[in-house]
Scaffold this active site. Structure first.
Site, PDB file in Angstrom:
ATOM      1  N   GLY A 188     -28.296 -68.810   3.566  1.00  0.00           N
ATOM      2  CA  GLY A 188     -27.939 -69.794   2.529  1.00  0.00           C
ATOM      3  C   GLY A 188     -29.344 -70.590   2.305  1.00  0.00           C
ATOM      4  O   GLY A 188     -30.479 -70.766   2.953  1.00  0.00           O
ATOM      5  N   ASP A 189     -29.350 -71.372   1.132  1.00  0.00           N
ATOM      6  CA  ASP A 189     -30.244 -72.084   0.650  1.00  0.00           C
ATOM      7  C   ASP A 189     -31.736 -71.422   0.454  1.00  0.00           C
ATOM      8  O   ASP A 189     -32.830 -72.060   0.576  1.00  0.00           O
ATOM      9  CB  ASP A 189     -30.540 -73.424   1.588  1.00  0.00           C
ATOM     10  CG  ASP A 189     -29.277 -74.147   2.031  1.00  0.00           C
ATOM     11  OD1 ASP A 189     -28.588 -74.406   1.096  1.00  0.00           O
ATOM     12  OD2 ASP A 189     -29.111 -74.505   3.210  1.00  0.00           O
ATOM     13  N   GLU A 190     -31.634 -70.287   0.195  1.00  0.00           N
ATOM     14  CA  GLU A 190     -32.964 -69.351  -0.220  1.00  0.00           C
ATOM     15  C   GLU A 190     -33.318 -69.797  -1.588  1.00  0.00           C
ATOM     16  O   GLU A 190     -34.541 -69.469  -1.737  1.00  0.00           O
ATOM     17  CB  GLU A 190     -32.264 -68.078  -0.069  1.00  0.00           C
ATOM     18  CG  GLU A 190     -32.057 -67.420   1.244  1.00  0.00           C
ATOM     19  CD  GLU A 190     -30.507 -67.618   1.335  1.00  0.00           C
ATOM     20  OE1 GLU A 190     -30.007 -68.027   0.273  1.00  0.00           O
ATOM     21  OE2 GLU A 190     -29.839 -67.088   2.318  1.00  0.00           O
TER      22      GLU A 190
ATOM     23  N   LYS B 124     -31.983 -71.430  -8.297  1.00  0.00           N
ATOM     24  CA  LYS B 124     -33.236 -71.431  -9.263  1.00  0.00           C
ATOM     25  C   LYS B 124     -33.162 -70.036  -9.711  1.00  0.00           C
ATOM     26  O   LYS B 124     -33.517 -70.138 -11.060  1.00  0.00           O
ATOM     27  CB  LYS B 124     -34.519 -71.733  -8.409  1.00  0.00           C
ATOM     28  CG  LYS B 124     -35.580 -71.462  -9.138  1.00  0.00           C
ATOM     29  CD  LYS B 124     -36.569 -70.519  -8.683  1.00  0.00           C
ATOM     30  CE  LYS B 124     -37.698 -70.154  -9.724  1.00  0.00           C
ATOM     31  NZ  LYS B 124     -38.937 -70.755  -9.627  1.00  0.00           N
TER      32      LYS B 124
ATOM     33  N   ALA C 248     -21.157 -75.677  -0.367  1.00  0.00           N
ATOM     34  CA  ALA C 248     -22.592 -75.325  -0.199  1.00  0.00           C
ATOM     35  C   ALA C 248     -22.934 -75.685  -1.701  1.00  0.00           C
ATOM     36  O   ALA C 248     -22.101 -75.815  -2.708  1.00  0.00           O
ATOM     37  CB  ALA C 248     -22.873 -74.229   0.023  1.00  0.00           C
TER      38      ALA C 248
ATOM     39  N   HIS D 172     -26.187 -75.484  -4.773  1.00  0.00           N
ATOM     40  CA  HIS D 172     -27.332 -75.306  -5.430  1.00  0.00           C
ATOM     41  C   HIS D 172     -28.394 -76.330  -5.987  1.00  0.00           C
ATOM     42  O   HIS D 172     -27.590 -76.950  -6.615  1.00  0.00           O
ATOM     43  CB  HIS D 172     -27.249 -74.136  -6.390  1.00  0.00           C
ATOM     44  CG  HIS D 172     -26.532 -72.991  -5.984  1.00  0.00           C
ATOM     45  ND1 HIS D 172     -26.955 -71.912  -5.058  1.00  0.00           N
ATOM     46  CD2 HIS D 172     -25.258 -72.346  -6.467  1.00  0.00           C
ATOM     47  CE1 HIS D 172     -26.065 -71.118  -4.992  1.00  0.00           C
ATOM     48  NE2 HIS D 172     -25.086 -71.294  -5.783  1.00  0.00           N
TER      49      HIS D 172
ATOM     50  N   THR E  41     -19.022 -68.363   7.301  1.00  0.00           N
ATOM     51  CA  THR E  41     -18.192 -68.906   6.098  1.00  0.00           C
ATOM     52  C   THR E  41     -16.892 -68.096   6.131  1.00  0.00           C
ATOM     53  O   THR E  41     -16.819 -67.112   6.808  1.00  0.00           O
ATOM     54  CB  THR E  41     -18.908 -69.324   4.996  1.00  0.00           C
ATOM     55  OG1 THR E  41     -17.984 -70.205   4.235  1.00  0.00           O
ATOM     56  CG2 THR E  41     -19.176 -67.957   4.183  1.00  0.00           C
TER      57      THR E  41
ATOM     58  N   ALA F 288     -27.310 -79.952   0.200  1.00  0.00           N
ATOM     59  CA  ALA F 288     -27.235 -80.289  -1.052  1.00  0.00           C
ATOM     60  C   ALA F 288     -25.955 -80.898  -1.160  1.00  0.00           C
ATOM     61  O   ALA F 288     -25.464 -81.889  -1.844  1.00  0.00           O
ATOM     62  CB  ALA F 288     -27.326 -79.183  -2.202  1.00  0.00           C
ATOM     63  N   THR F 289     -25.065 -80.629  -0.047  1.00  0.00           N
ATOM     64  CA  THR F 289     -23.679 -81.036  -0.175  1.00  0.00           C
ATOM     65  C   THR F 289     -23.614 -82.324   0.752  1.00  0.00           C
ATOM     66  O   THR F 289     -22.993 -83.319   0.515  1.00  0.00           O
ATOM     67  CB  THR F 289     -22.696 -80.046   0.485  1.00  0.00           C
ATOM     68  OG1 THR F 289     -22.664 -78.849  -0.407  1.00  0.00           O
ATOM     69  CG2 THR F 289     -21.123 -80.693   0.277  1.00  0.00           C
TER      70      THR F 289
ATOM     71  N   ASN G  75     -42.944 -69.529  -6.975  1.00  0.00           N
ATOM     72  CA  ASN G  75     -43.861 -70.257  -6.280  1.00  0.00           C
ATOM     73  C   ASN G  75     -43.917 -71.896  -6.849  1.00  0.00           C
ATOM     74  O   ASN G  75     -44.842 -72.520  -7.123  1.00  0.00           O
ATOM     75  CB  ASN G  75     -45.354 -69.982  -6.462  1.00  0.00           C
ATOM     76  CG  ASN G  75     -45.583 -69.790  -8.135  1.00  0.00           C
ATOM     77  OD1 ASN G  75     -44.765 -69.553  -8.809  1.00  0.00           O
ATOM     78  ND2 ASN G  75     -46.918 -69.690  -8.453  1.00  0.00           N
TER      79      ASN G  75
HETATM   80  P1  GDP Z   1     -29.560 -72.118  -2.941  1.00  0.00           P
HETATM   81  O1  GDP Z   1     -28.270 -72.682  -2.309  1.00  0.00           O
HETATM   82  O2  GDP Z   1     -29.730 -70.677  -2.692  1.00  0.00           O
HETATM   83  O3  GDP Z   1     -29.547 -72.213  -4.271  1.00  0.00           O
HETATM   84  O4  GDP Z   1     -30.579 -72.983  -2.461  1.00  0.00           O
HETATM   85  P2  GDP Z   1     -30.750 -74.420  -2.467  1.00  0.00           P
HETATM   86  O5  GDP Z   1     -30.730 -74.966  -3.847  1.00  0.00           O
HETATM   87  O6  GDP Z   1     -30.065 -75.174  -1.600  1.00  0.00           O
HETATM   88  O7  GDP Z   1     -32.351 -74.768  -2.193  1.00  0.00           O
HETATM   89  C1  GDP Z   1     -33.434 -74.315  -2.601  1.00  0.00           C
HETATM   90  C2  GDP Z   1     -34.243 -75.559  -2.876  1.00  0.00           C
HETATM   91  O8  GDP Z   1     -35.343 -75.234  -3.045  1.00  0.00           O
HETATM   92  C3  GDP Z   1     -33.925 -76.295  -4.146  1.00  0.00           C
HETATM   93  O9  GDP Z   1     -34.253 -77.728  -3.635  1.00  0.00           O
HETATM   94  C4  GDP Z   1     -34.775 -75.814  -5.034  1.00  0.00           C
HETATM   95  O10 GDP Z   1     -34.978 -76.697  -6.177  1.00  0.00           O
HETATM   96  C5  GDP Z   1     -35.966 -75.437  -4.252  1.00  0.00           C
HETATM   97  N1  GDP Z   1     -36.867 -74.245  -4.701  1.00  0.00           N
HETATM   98  C6  GDP Z   1     -36.401 -73.122  -5.056  1.00  0.00           C
HETATM   99  N2  GDP Z   1     -37.329 -72.145  -5.368  1.00  0.00           N
HETATM  100  C7  GDP Z   1     -38.450 -72.769  -4.892  1.00  0.00           C
HETATM  101  C8  GDP Z   1     -39.671 -72.450  -4.996  1.00  0.00           C
HETATM  102  O11 GDP Z   1     -40.295 -71.508  -5.070  1.00  0.00           O
HETATM  103  N3  GDP Z   1     -40.604 -73.391  -4.413  1.00  0.00           N
HETATM  104  C9  GDP Z   1     -40.341 -74.760  -3.801  1.00  0.00           C
HETATM  105  N4  GDP Z   1     -41.179 -75.638  -3.825  1.00  0.00           N
HETATM  106  N5  GDP Z   1     -39.117 -75.203  -4.301  1.00  0.00           N
HETATM  107  C10 GDP Z   1     -38.090 -74.105  -4.671  1.00  0.00           C
END
Ligand code: GDP
Length: 426
Positions: free
Chosen positions: A11-13, A17, A38, A40, A237, A300-301, A414
């Site tokens: 998670g948190d990949e 975005k 969880a 985003h 989970t 995030a949570t 990026n």
């Molecule tokens: P999700 O649960 O898979 O959507 O992931 P999260 O939101 O928890 O974690 C991704 C974090 O990395 C967030 O803070 C995004 O704003 C940030 N993020 C996503 N893609 C990129 C990236 O390419 N570069 C950087 N620096 N941050 C990113």
């Protein structure tokens, strides 16, 4: 066409975005599993948002956001999140909630908390959002579907019946205050008022949307390694995190999911307990955590610091395979620009034998990482739009990972913003 956006790891990949970005071209964005456990994080023209239950397409006027039947729907959290984004200037999103989605009941959250307290040091590191008690009840067939809110008589009868069994546990196992069926009914009446305008036969709606040629995104939560069947059980989970489950959790024909975009982060992070082979500690981990994501790797949570590690080819190869990946989106690569050298985990050493196929949990607990060190690129790659313009060592890193995981990296993220993306034709 239906595309699924899912995670390869813990998670948190950066799925949020990628979903927000692809939602520009989509009509419908669907959540099909998980709940408010969880989050985003999304950065766009309206600001920075942490979403837990709303699909990541809510920021566009042209999209419809759908809560599928597979979701653990926490109604007050859902509407608070909805209100929060509207208060911050986002146009009121179009929402549909499946009449078959089940409701996270107030007591699910209590039971989650009480059980974690009872297990103390042996806990699963739950976010205490009620997810495990929710899915346990769903499969024990004592859960509540949204549609049940609309039949007063049978609702009351079931609430009384369920409170009876819950109260036995509350009294004798947890020694906590008992549930009162009348109070619970009052809460459910509130829930009914909140959801009523949005309830729909979601699978029928999606069926018709497919016929009309609409673009549909399925947005997964967490990642492959948290899947209850294929992940690091029991530190997983409670609902399937796999693209295949999109068909079930949204009520779609499985053959309609044409693209599976698996999001894979350029280094590793994990929350909660469980084996994490490429984990790093101390100052090395602190620095990556501080620089990671967009403003640090903290939940995030929950706000808890995430566990950090180097990229794990073994886990990611498996994570991509079990998702049925057609495309890999390789994210947060910009963060690694500070490193002179970047270790990558290319194998697991288990009792002296090196493997590259991800094992079951008992074996995994014994695994030691086999690392290969790649040269860093020591520069800021944000703002670069073309693959060829990336520093050579950065391309080497991407191509090294691609070769080891065996799936095409077609997108490279990026930066956290919508426009921070490099497409690569494969
Ligand atoms: P999700 O649960 O898979 O959507 O992931 P999260 O939101 O928890 O974690 C991704 C974090 O990395 C967030 O803070 C995004 O704003 C940030 N993020 C996503 N893609 C990129 C990236 O390419 N570069 C950087 N620096 N941050 C990113």
């Amino acid at each position: 066409m239906i595309k699924a956006i899912v995670g390869a790891n813990w998670g948190d990949e950066g799925k949020g975005k990628i979903t927000d970005m692809l939602a520009q071209e989509a009509d419908i964005i669907v959540r099909f599993q998980g709940g408010a456990n969880a989050g985003h994080t999304i950065v766009n023209d309206y600001g920075k948002f942490a979403l837990h239950t709303l699909p990541s397409g809510v920021f566009y006027d042209h999209t419809t956001s759908v809560i599928g039947n597979g979701v653990a729907l926490n109604i007050p959290v859902f509407f608070k999140e909805y209100q929060d984004i509207v208060d911050r200037g986002v146009p009121a999103p179009k929402i549909l909630i499946s009449d078959r989605a089940q409701i996270v009941m107030p007591y699910h959250i209590l039971f989650d908390k009480y059980e974690e307290e009872r297990l103390a040091g042996k806990s699963f590191g739950s976010t205490k959002s009620g997810i495990a008690p929710f899915y346990s009840d769903k499969y024990a067939k004592i859960g509540f579907q949204v549609s049940e809110l609309f039949d007063e008589e049978s609702l009351k009868e079931k609430v009384v019946r369920v409170c009876e069994t819950k109260n036995v546990l509350l009294e004798h196992l947890y020694h906590k205050p008992l549930l009162n069926p009348d109070e619970l009914m009052d809460e459910l009446h509130e829930y009914r008022k909140m959801v009523e305008p949005y309830v729909a036969d979601v699978s029928l709606y999606l069926w018709n949307a497919i016929k009309e040629g609409k673009e549909i995104l399925l947005e997964g939560q967490l990642g492959s390694l948290k899947d209850p069947d294929h992940g690091i059980y029991p530190m997983v989970t409670s609902s399937s995190t796999l693209a295949a489950y999109g068909a079930i959790g949204a009520g779609l024909p499985p053959y309609e999911i044409k693209k599976i975009i698996t999001v894979c982060k350029a280094y590793s992070s994990a929350v909660g307990a469980g084996a994490f082979v490429s984990e790093i500690f101390g100052e090395e981990a602190d620095e990556l955590r501080r620089r990671g994501g967009d403003g640090g790797e903290y939940g995030a949570t929950t706000g808890r610091p995430r566990r950090m590690g180097w990229f794990d080819c073994v886990a990611s190869k498996y994570g991509c395979r079990i998702q049925g990946t057609t495309d890999v989106a390789f994210t947060v690569l910009d963060v690694l620009g500070y490193l002179d050298e970047i270790p990558v985990c290319v194998g697991y050493d288990i009792d002296g034998k090196v493997i590259t196929d991800f094992p079951t949990t008992v074996e995994l607990e014994k695994a030691k990482p086999v690392l290969e060190v790649l040269p860093g690129w020591k520069s800021d790659i944000r703002g670069i739009k073309n693959y060829e313009d990336l520093p050579e060592n950065c391309r080497r890193y991407i191509e090294f990972v691609e070769e080891h995981i065996g799936f095409p990296i077609t997108m490279i993220s990026n930066g956290p913003g919508r426009k921070d993306i490099i497409y690569r034709n494969k």
